[in-house]
Design a protein around this motif. Structure first.
Motif, PDB file in Angstrom:
ATOM      1  N   GLU A  99       0.855  -1.185   0.000  1.00 39.15           N
ATOM      2  CA  GLU A  99       0.000   0.000   0.000  1.00 39.15           C
ATOM      3  C   GLU A  99       0.889   1.231   0.000  1.00 39.15           C
ATOM      4  OE1 GLU A  99      -0.645   0.170   4.852  1.00 39.15           O
ATOM      5  OE2 GLU A  99      -2.266  -0.515   3.576  1.00 39.15           O
ATOM      6  N   SER A 156      -4.086   8.614   6.315  1.00 37.08           N
ATOM      7  CA  SER A 156      -5.124   8.728   5.291  1.00 37.08           C
ATOM      8  C   SER A 156      -5.815  10.075   5.331  1.00 37.08           C
ATOM      9  CB  SER A 156      -6.158   7.612   5.457  1.00 37.08           C
ATOM     10  OG  SER A 156      -6.675   7.604   6.770  1.00 37.08           O
ATOM     11  N   TRP A 207      -5.566  11.291  -2.934  1.00 31.66           N
ATOM     12  CA  TRP A 207      -6.034  10.134  -2.164  1.00 31.66           C
ATOM     13  C   TRP A 207      -6.708   9.126  -3.083  1.00 31.66           C
ATOM     14  CZ3 TRP A 207      -5.710   6.691   1.126  1.00 31.66           C
ATOM     15  CH2 TRP A 207      -6.767   6.083   1.789  1.00 31.66           C
ATOM     16  N   LYS A 265      -5.473   5.272  -3.539  1.00 30.55           N
ATOM     17  CA  LYS A 265      -6.310   4.091  -3.295  1.00 30.55           C
ATOM     18  C   LYS A 265      -6.250   3.132  -4.483  1.00 30.55           C
ATOM     19  CE  LYS A 265     -10.213   6.171  -2.206  1.00 30.55           C
ATOM     20  NZ  LYS A 265     -11.616   6.369  -1.774  1.00 30.55           N
TER      21      LYS A 265
END
Length: 854
Positions: free
Chosen positions: A708, A761, A769, A773
């Motif tokens: 991630e 986040s 963002w 994602k």
């Protein structure tokens, strides 16, 4: 030539900490935002005393051009310790600062004359907006001139796209412009008469849309009357035309309910009661000479005509209360009157200083190493601003510490008694500011286009004349120096330095609790709280500075530790009880705003804070009461409403995706993958440059492979503060009390203590963002890293700032590609062969040896 002393951050912080009597937040804000610096970040002032000396010297330099000049010591005493007169951010930073070429104006409005809905006009506005923002100005402009969606146009598109795409364009431009560690500020407005106003009202309800602008609707009296009566309302384009190209009948009640719903849901749009603004506006008496008001600045307190600007000063109301927090408290109206007159005089001096700054800007543009075609647009923009600013000499004298003044007088904010008193203060402010402007007209000359006959029917002028007939006689004889004088701004960070409540607002909280991370192994450390990952915290009480003054004046020990019950009892005894932002009677606050507005020629920036559980009917009632009370605008904020929009969107999508997956027996979508994530992941920290900003990427690793990615601003006021030495750590998944998730970054400092950066986040611009994602999603499905990099590179993004961010993310991921991995489908730019491989994060051509890194 004397070499100026350069101070380290620690030196300036320590000196400022002493200046602010130990207030760390005030000291840090001053050093970061207002101490004089050069483009390399060198600090040339050790405390606000140096800054106030700098400002006083420049004010007096202008004063000496005119009769009866003030002395440097007189000006300094007004500024010292932010006690009486406080220039706003742009004047405070820019006056006497030769290290930067920036405007002293806080606010601008722009807008082209005539038919301005062509692509050329729209792009010119975009360019002018950016040019002003890079000089530190907030900008407003109106979109009512853009033709509605579906209207025929004479180009290959055949029909107009309407307002919303251009809202997004202007918003993105705002986000791209950095202003010394902060973003530019933008207000977009549109008339309720415009056929696309509903789309405008809905634009920000979609997650990630128009994130760089505040939006407000210009509402007419006729619309309000139709909405209340549930009548039909006709919109048209061009608005105000007797022969419109487009007409549309709507339900006024239906559109009004949408405005109310969206404001309840997301705190936007704000509403501008446009007929009230125009009716009360003194500059609009000169509308045919270019002073027709078209929009407002980003916070809504300055309605402006195109290419006019305004500089702001606040007066600290608390300082005029003698014997505060006692039964002998009184407001010194005589001292206040003298200082208001001087504040107006200093404001007029700052207009002269701004003219000098504009000359410097124009000279710089003139000598920039660019071609004349590029430079001419910016040069002409500043020519227009100089002409309009010099013609009207508009000023913005306002106040701060209203909430503390009311408490110090033994009154409770929001009551009828407090409102009556504060209106008397604002009446005195208006009368004395205008008297000062008349005196300056006698000494220095009236503003260029002053005409008493034009202003004869203006309600605000007539209110002043009724209160002071001598002022009326003198103004008609000598004129006035400034076309308009007053405003009430939010005074956000400046109120931290006055250590008072902000602007016209009540105290947010008189006492609150903070946590400070501690090492439990140190001696004399008290551990009050341990979080889920084992970090230890000490809890301590923070007192609003004037609440602390109340305690001292009333003989209450400020050194002992109080229990929460004892603190609650203290608050009950104080004049701040039931007078916080969330306690005050909302309708009384709106009525108070309306009463004060009668004595403010521009407008008032104020927010009605509501608890989360209020319904839309209350918002409807507040807006209608604001209109009826004579407010020029109204903004409401329901606790948690901004984040609520984002949460509701994502939650609904998650449930919908899971339901569809179960129905079609497909693999679960992205949200389900998150649930399988280990609570703790190893993390690499990768830094990169995004335009001129420093960014940081946190790459979460599962079995050594990227799983991630999070990114955010490094060392920004609202970004991620992280030592440069930190290159590794942990990303920890946390569950908040409300069930939502957050991701924290934890690292060990040089002494071995754990430090946590909470809520990675939440550090995102939503535009970044969404792409992060996407990247995390494909990483979790084990897409080969080289293909992820190719995917990132293929994203078609219009926003240049996001493209720069995208390149940084590519660089961050390249370090995880195994050496020798071949790049398929990509030719060497030198020899043209498909023979590229990754080698230590770089692309190497095995045919000719060419390489490309970064």
């Amino acid at each position: 030539m004397n070499q100026k002393k350069i101070y380290s951050f620690d030196e300036a912080f320590e000196a400022s900490l002493k200046y602010f009597d130990g207030d760390e937040l005030a000291a840090r804000v001053w050093v970061n935002k207002y101490a004089m610096k050069d483009s390399f970040g060198n600090i040339y002032e050790s405390s606000p005393e140096d800054m106030h000396r700098r400002i006083a010297k420049e004010i007096v330099r202008i004063e000496n051009k005119y009769p009866n000049p003030l002395s440097e010591e007189q000006v300094f005493e007004l500024l010292d310790h932010f006690r009486y007169i406080i220039p706003a951010g742009s004047p405070m930073t820019g006056i006497g600062n030769n290290h930067q070429v920036a405007s002293l104006s806080n606010c601008f409005v722009i807008g082209l004359d005539g038919n301005a809905d062509s692509y050329g006009a729209i792009l010119r506005i975009d360019e002018e907006q950016v040019q002003l923002m890079k000089r530190r100005g907030g900008v407003g402009h109106d979109l009512s001139h853009i033709r509605p969606k579906g209207s025929p146009v004479n180009n290959s598109a055949l029909t107009s796209t309407g307002l919303v795409p251009f809202m997004e364009r202007y918003s993105n431009s705002t986000r791209e412009v950095a202003q010394d560690g902060r973003r530019g500020a933008l207000m977009l407005s549109v008339s309720i008469d415009h056929p696309d106003s509903e789309a405008f009202i809905d634009a920000k309800m979609e997650e990630g849309k128009v994130t760089g602008a505040n939006v407000s609707v210009k509402i007419t009296d006729r619309f309000m009357q139709a909405a209340i009566a549930d009548e039909s309302y006709r919109q048209k384009f061009p608005i105000g035309s007797d022969k419109p190209e487009v007409e549309k009948d709507i339900s006024a009640r239906g559109l009004w309910e949408k405005i109310v719903h969206n404001a309840w849901k997301s705190a936007e749009p704000g509403v501008l009661f446009w007929d009230t603004i125009l009716r009360e506006s003194i500059p609009d008496c000169y509308a045919d000479l270019g002073f027709q008001t078209v929009s407002t600045n980003p916070c809504g307190e300055i309605p402006l005509c195109p290419y006019d600007s305004c500089r702001l000063i606040s007066i600290n109301l608390f300082s005029y209360v003698e014997n505060p927090f006692t039964d002998k408290a009184r407001f010194d109206f005589d001292k206040f009157a003298r200082h208001v007159a001087l504040a107006q005089r200093i404001m007029d001096d700052i207009v002269d200083l701004e003219m000098e700054k504009i000359d410097l800007i124009m000279n710089k543009v003139k000598h920039d190493p660019q071609n004349e075609e590029v430079k001419s647009a910016e040069f002409h923009l500043w020519e227009k601003i100089k002409r309009k600013s010099g013609m009207g000499r508009r000023t913005g004298v306002g106040i701060t510490a209203e909430g503390d003044m009311i408490a110090a007088m033994g009154l409770r904010y929001g009551t009828a008694e407090a409102t009556e008193f504060t209106v008397s203060v604002h009446r005195a402010l208006a009368l004395n500011a205008y008297r000062s402007s008349v005196v300056m007209a006698k000494e220095r000359g009236a503003f260029e286009i002053y005409d008493a006959a034009r202003e004869a029917k203006n309600p605000f002028i007539n209110r002043l004349f009724a209160a002071d007939p001598q002022l009326a006689a003198d103004m008609q004889k000598f004129g006035r120096r400034n076309i308009a004088c007053l405003t009430i701004a939010p005074t956000g960070t400046t109120s931290l330095m006055t250590q008072t409540t902000s602007g016209i607002e009540p105290v947010f909280m008189p006492v609150y609790k903070r946590r400070r991370k501690v090492n439990p192994n140190d001696s004399d450390v008290r551990v009050d709280f341990v979080d889920e990952v084992g970090d230890s915290f000490e809890e301590y009480i923070v007192y609003h500075r004037k609440f602390l003054d109340w305690m001292k004046i009333n003989g209450i020990d400020t050194e002992r530790k109080y229990t929460q019950d004892e603190i609650d009892e203290l608050v009950k005894r104080s004049p701040y009880y039931k007078a916080t932002a969330n306690d005050v009677d909302w309708l009384m606050k709106v009525r108070m705003q309306g009463e004060i507005q009668k004595w403010v020629d521009h407008s008032i920036s104020v927010t009605v804070n509501l608890p989360n559980n209020v319904d839309e009917a209350l918002v409807d009632k507040l807006y209608i009461e604001a209109w009826r009370s004579g407010c020029k605008g109204c903004t409401i904020y329901r606790d948690g409403s901004r984040s609520g929009v984002m949460i509701s969107v994502s939650k609904k999508k998650e449930k919908k995706d899971l339901a569809q997956a179960e129905e079609h027996h497909t693999p679960p979508p992205f949200p389900q993958v998150i649930d399988e994530r280990p609570q703790v992941l190893d993390c690499d920290v990768v830094r990169f440059q995004n335009n001129k900003e420093k960014w940081v990427a946190f790459v979460g690793l599962l079995d050594g492979r990227p799983y991630e990615i999070f990114t955010g601003l490094q060392d920004d006021d609202e970004g991620i503060a992280l030592p440069k030495s930190v290159v590794k750590g942990k990303i920890i998944k946390q569950t908040n009390l409300d069930g939502s998730r957050r991701y924290d970054f934890q690292f060990e400092n040089k002494r071995g203590y754990k430090t946590t950066v909470e809520g990675l986040s939440e550090k995102f611009n939503p535009e970044y963002w969404n792409y992060a994602k996407l990247i995390s999603g494909v990483l979790r499905y084990r897409m080969p890293i080289e293909h992820v990099i190719k995917l990132v590179g293929s994203l078609q993004l219009k926003n240049e700032s996001i493209n720069t961010w995208k390149n940084g993310v590519e660089r961050a991921l390249k370090k995880y590609v195994s050496d020798g991995t071949r790049v398929s489908g990509q030719q060497c730019p030198v020899c043209g062969h498909e023979s590229l491989v990754y080698q230590e994060g770089c692309l190497i051509c095995t045919s000719c040896g060419a390489s490309k890194c970064g």
